[in-house]
Design a protein around this motif. Sequence first.
Motif, mmCIF file in Angstrom:
data_model
loop_
_atom_site.group_PDB
_atom_site.id
_atom_site.type_symbol
_atom_site.label_atom_id
_atom_site.label_comp_id
_atom_site.label_asym_id
_atom_site.label_seq_id
_atom_site.Cartn_x
_atom_site.Cartn_y
_atom_site.Cartn_z
ATOM 1 N N GLY A 289 -35.144 -49.895 6.213
ATOM 2 C CA GLY A 289 -34.065 -50.865 6.385
ATOM 3 C C GLY A 289 -33.395 -51.212 5.068
ATOM 4 N N VAL A 290 -34.187 -51.352 4.017
ATOM 5 C CA VAL A 290 -33.633 -51.624 2.689
ATOM 6 C C VAL A 290 -32.752 -50.464 2.227
ATOM 7 C CG1 VAL A 290 -34.231 -51.935 0.244
ATOM 8 C CG2 VAL A 290 -35.477 -53.194 2.002
ATOM 9 N N CYS A 291 -33.216 -49.240 2.471
ATOM 10 C CA CYS A 291 -32.433 -48.058 2.092
ATOM 11 C C CYS A 291 -31.082 -48.049 2.794
ATOM 12 C CB CYS A 291 -33.205 -46.783 2.436
ATOM 13 S SG CYS A 291 -34.640 -46.465 1.388
ATOM 14 N N LYS A 292 -31.074 -48.349 4.075
ATOM 15 C CA LYS A 292 -29.820 -48.352 4.827
ATOM 16 C C LYS A 292 -28.857 -49.400 4.292
ATOM 17 C CE LYS A 292 -31.767 -46.658 9.181
ATOM 18 N NZ LYS A 292 -32.008 -46.961 10.622
ATOM 19 N N THR B 1 -26.716 -41.205 3.815
ATOM 20 C CA THR B 1 -27.068 -42.127 4.886
ATOM 21 C C THR B 1 -27.806 -41.404 5.998
ATOM 22 O OG1 THR B 1 -26.197 -43.807 6.414
ATOM 23 C CG2 THR B 1 -24.919 -41.778 6.161
ATOM 24 N N GLU B 2 -28.559 -42.133 6.768
ATOM 25 C CA GLU B 2 -29.305 -41.549 7.881
ATOM 26 C C GLU B 2 -28.408 -41.391 9.099
ATOM 27 O OE1 GLU B 2 -33.247 -42.438 10.668
ATOM 28 O OE2 GLU B 2 -32.521 -43.941 9.264
ATOM 29 N N MET C 72 -32.022 -39.294 2.845
ATOM 30 C CA MET C 72 -31.612 -40.607 2.353
ATOM 31 C C MET C 72 -32.667 -41.192 1.417
ATOM 32 S SD MET C 72 -30.893 -44.102 4.565
ATOM 33 C CE MET C 72 -32.608 -44.176 5.115
ATOM 34 N N ILE C 73 -33.925 -41.116 1.825
ATOM 35 C CA ILE C 73 -35.011 -41.673 1.013
ATOM 36 C C ILE C 73 -35.140 -40.925 -0.306
ATOM 37 C CG2 ILE C 73 -37.521 -41.940 0.904
ATOM 38 C CD1 ILE C 73 -37.489 -42.488 3.906
ATOM 39 N N GLU C 74 -35.047 -39.606 -0.248
ATOM 40 C CA GLU C 74 -35.164 -38.800 -1.467
ATOM 41 C C GLU C 74 -34.064 -39.143 -2.469
ATOM 42 O OE1 GLU C 74 -36.105 -34.149 -2.426
ATOM 43 O OE2 GLU C 74 -34.527 -34.583 -0.972
ATOM 44 N N ARG C 75 -32.837 -39.369 -1.995
ATOM 45 C CA ARG C 75 -31.730 -39.700 -2.887
ATOM 46 C C ARG C 75 -31.894 -41.117 -3.464
ATOM 47 N NH1 ARG C 75 -26.993 -37.177 -3.303
ATOM 48 N NH2 ARG C 75 -28.406 -35.386 -3.079
ATOM 49 N N ILE C 76 -32.414 -42.036 -2.665
ATOM 50 C CA ILE C 76 -32.667 -43.394 -3.164
ATOM 51 C C ILE C 76 -33.707 -43.363 -4.282
ATOM 52 C CG2 ILE C 76 -33.680 -45.633 -2.572
ATOM 53 C CD1 ILE C 76 -30.889 -45.442 -1.567
ATOM 54 N N GLU D 46 -42.055 -43.321 -1.344
ATOM 55 C CA GLU D 46 -42.645 -42.117 -1.930
ATOM 56 C C GLU D 46 -43.639 -41.473 -0.978
ATOM 57 O OE1 GLU D 46 -44.267 -43.438 -5.615
ATOM 58 O OE2 GLU D 46 -42.371 -43.191 -6.721
ATOM 59 N N ALA D 47 -44.403 -42.297 -0.260
ATOM 60 C CA ALA D 47 -45.362 -41.755 0.713
ATOM 61 C C ALA D 47 -44.632 -41.059 1.862
ATOM 62 C CB ALA D 47 -46.251 -42.882 1.245
ATOM 63 N N VAL D 48 -43.579 -41.690 2.351
ATOM 64 C CA VAL D 48 -42.803 -41.085 3.449
ATOM 65 C C VAL D 48 -42.134 -39.803 2.985
ATOM 66 C CG1 VAL D 48 -40.840 -41.419 4.994
ATOM 67 C CG2 VAL D 48 -42.425 -43.307 4.572
ATOM 68 N N ASN D 49 -41.563 -39.824 1.789
ATOM 69 C CA ASN D 49 -40.878 -38.638 1.275
ATOM 70 C C ASN D 49 -41.853 -37.482 1.049
ATOM 71 O OD1 ASN D 49 -38.452 -37.337 0.055
ATOM 72 N ND2 ASN D 49 -39.691 -37.402 -1.797
ATOM 73 N N LYS D 50 -43.057 -37.794 0.580
ATOM 74 C CA LYS D 50 -44.051 -36.753 0.342
ATOM 75 C C LYS D 50 -44.527 -36.128 1.644
ATOM 76 C CE LYS D 50 -48.327 -35.816 -2.195
ATOM 77 N NZ LYS D 50 -49.398 -36.387 -3.043
ATOM 78 N N ALA D 51 -44.587 -36.937 2.699
ATOM 79 C CA ALA D 51 -45.044 -36.417 3.991
ATOM 80 C C ALA D 51 -43.949 -35.637 4.713
ATOM 81 C CB ALA D 51 -45.531 -37.567 4.871
ATOM 82 N N LEU D 52 -42.707 -36.110 4.625
ATOM 83 C CA LEU D 52 -41.614 -35.488 5.371
ATOM 84 C C LEU D 52 -40.911 -34.388 4.594
ATOM 85 C CD1 LEU D 52 -39.900 -38.592 7.033
ATOM 86 C CD2 LEU D 52 -41.675 -37.118 7.967
ATOM 87 N N GLY D 53 -40.987 -34.424 3.264
ATOM 88 C CA GLY D 53 -40.273 -33.455 2.447
ATOM 89 C C GLY D 53 -40.543 -32.004 2.809
ATOM 90 N N PRO D 54 -41.820 -31.597 2.925
ATOM 91 C CA PRO D 54 -42.101 -30.187 3.253
ATOM 92 C C PRO D 54 -41.580 -29.750 4.618
ATOM 93 C CG PRO D 54 -44.057 -31.277 2.371
ATOM 94 C CD PRO D 54 -43.054 -32.345 2.637
ATOM 95 N N LEU D 55 -41.361 -30.695 5.528
ATOM 96 C CA LEU D 55 -40.909 -30.336 6.872
ATOM 97 C C LEU D 55 -39.445 -29.931 6.904
ATOM 98 C CD1 LEU D 55 -42.618 -33.130 9.011
ATOM 99 C CD2 LEU D 55 -43.384 -30.792 8.647
#
Length: 310
Positions: free
Chosen positions: A11-14, A46-47, A58-62, A93-102
């Motif tokens: 939500g903060v990212c958005k 943006t998402e 979006m998270i990676e760019r933030i 960082e945790a979300v980006n690390k988990a979703l990045g490889p996908l």
Amino acid sequence: MKDSRVSRAVGVCKKIVASFSYSWKKKRDLAEAQKQLNLPEHSLKTECPTRWGSRQAMIERILEQQKAIAQVLSMDKKLRHLIPTWQDIDVLEAVNKALGPLVEFTDALSGETYISVSFVKPTLHLLNHSILAPQEDDLELCKSIKSKILEYLNEKYSHPKVQELLDIASALDPRFKLKYNALETIATAATSTEDAPPQKKRKGLSSFFKSSTSTTGGEAIQQDQVVGAELQTYLQMETLDAEEDPLQWWKDFKKHYPRLSNLARKYLCIPATSSSSERVLSTSGNIVTCLRSSLNPDHVNRLVFLAKNL
């Protein structure tokens, strides 16, 4: 996955992206901050709910522009509260690390040239044993996200009929063959033991070649021998490079494996994802607009075909 920490951080990212998207001054200040901090001069993303991987992008760019964003927002009293806290950064960082490889696998499976359902089994194997396997330096949240993703994917493809289809498709792909535990589907099940009741044999790959019409015992034995020899020869050949087109390979070797090639044509035409059909719908939407809403359906079909094949 429902987690209050993830919901708050996303939500903060958005809100951050929205504050920069609707203000040219903020964009200007962000560009100046990027130059001062020697950061890549990238715009924020943006998402989009209908675009795969947009949340991770979006998270990676933030995270990439974290210092520049904090510098710009700190100068605005009304938006200073949007600066991500260290807890938010840890979550992102945790979300980006988990979703990045996908992201790479999603893009690869969305291809239309030489990507088919035969790619699903190898991808699942790689995700379970390597890409999404828990690492020692992973945060608990990251491990939890990876676990939830694997649980969802494994359950999605857990039906025996689906597993049988994936096994056969993978075995018929000259890039994989028996590399990803497809042997159980190709070979028939072992005979029952004396202590156990007879079990129904699992459907083998060779059973697809058997004629539906009644044949004599000698003809059936001879046919089984021919099918077995063809299958054995195919499995002994070198595997194809992962970047090569399996359909072209089967076209070239069709005369050597006439029965297997027919079966490969049946299974390898199945796409790995629904991306191709979704692209066709998007193309149709670009053709049938408000100003062209009276097009004949046959004309629409032809225009979509031309747009996708020219």
